[in-house]
Design an enzyme around this catalytic site. Structure first.
Site, PDB file in Angstrom:
ATOM      1  CG  HIS A 188      -0.715 -19.552 -12.183  1.00  0.00           C
ATOM      2  ND1 HIS A 188       0.617 -18.651 -13.087  1.00  0.00           N
ATOM      3  CD2 HIS A 188       0.206 -20.732 -13.105  1.00  0.00           C
ATOM      4  CE1 HIS A 188       0.498 -19.039 -14.244  1.00  0.00           C
ATOM      5  NE2 HIS A 188       0.578 -20.032 -14.070  1.00  0.00           N
TER       6      HIS A 188
ATOM      7  CG  HIS B  42       3.724 -23.950 -14.703  1.00  0.00           C
ATOM      8  ND1 HIS B  42       3.025 -24.778 -15.638  1.00  0.00           N
ATOM      9  CD2 HIS B  42       2.988 -22.813 -14.881  1.00  0.00           C
ATOM     10  CE1 HIS B  42       2.038 -23.826 -16.071  1.00  0.00           C
ATOM     11  NE2 HIS B  42       2.576 -22.757 -15.332  1.00  0.00           N
TER      12      HIS B  42
ATOM     13  CD  GLU C  43       3.386 -19.073 -17.380  1.00  0.00           C
ATOM     14  OE1 GLU C  43       2.915 -18.719 -18.209  1.00  0.00           O
ATOM     15  OE2 GLU C  43       2.176 -19.900 -16.090  1.00  0.00           O
TER      16      GLU C  43
END
Length: 134
Positions: free
Chosen positions: A7, A79, A130
């Site tokens: 994502h 992010h 991440e």
């Protein structure tokens, strides 16, 4: 080492309005909001055929993204999240190569119920990364 893009996270100042934009204007399927107190955020996931957009909004006084909104009142990309097959092996390899893992270096449970780690943006072209266990 990295796999699929899981994502892209966008911090938003108004979660219901952002959700409506993606759902009503862009015609996307969106999840219900989920509070993640351990991360200090409320999340909504926008489902796309090849990945997701994570809408993030601060939850509580100590939210780590509150400062982001102070600097970027309109919100913005926060992010990117990549999947890895083995998060501990990925962490150890990255640390051996000099990358900085944020926090205490131990994975935490993320929004999908899987272990996640964050990597310092200065080590990755100015982008907070991440990693999520696939």
């Amino acid at each position: 080492m990295i796999g699929r893009l899981n994502h892209v996270a966008i911090v938003v100042p108004d979660l219901p309005a952002a959700t409506a934009t993606y759902r009503d204007t862009l015609g996307a399927r969106v999840s219900e909001p989920v509070d993640l107190p351990a991360h200090g955020v409320t999340t909504v996931f926008v489902e796309l055929p090849n990945t997701k957009i994570e809408l993030l909004h601060p939850l509580g006084e100590g939210s780590p993204i509150a400062r982001f909104l102070e600097k970027n009142a309109s919100g913005g990309i926060h992010h990117v999240c990549y999947e890895v097959d083995d998060i501990l092996a990925a962490r150890d390899r990255l640390k051996a190569q000099g990358a900085r893992v944020l926090g205490d270096g131990e994975p935490k449970t993320g929004a999908h119920g899987k272990p996640v780690l964050f990597l310092h943006p200065k080590d990755f072209c100015g982008t907070l990364v991440e990693l999520e266990q696939a």
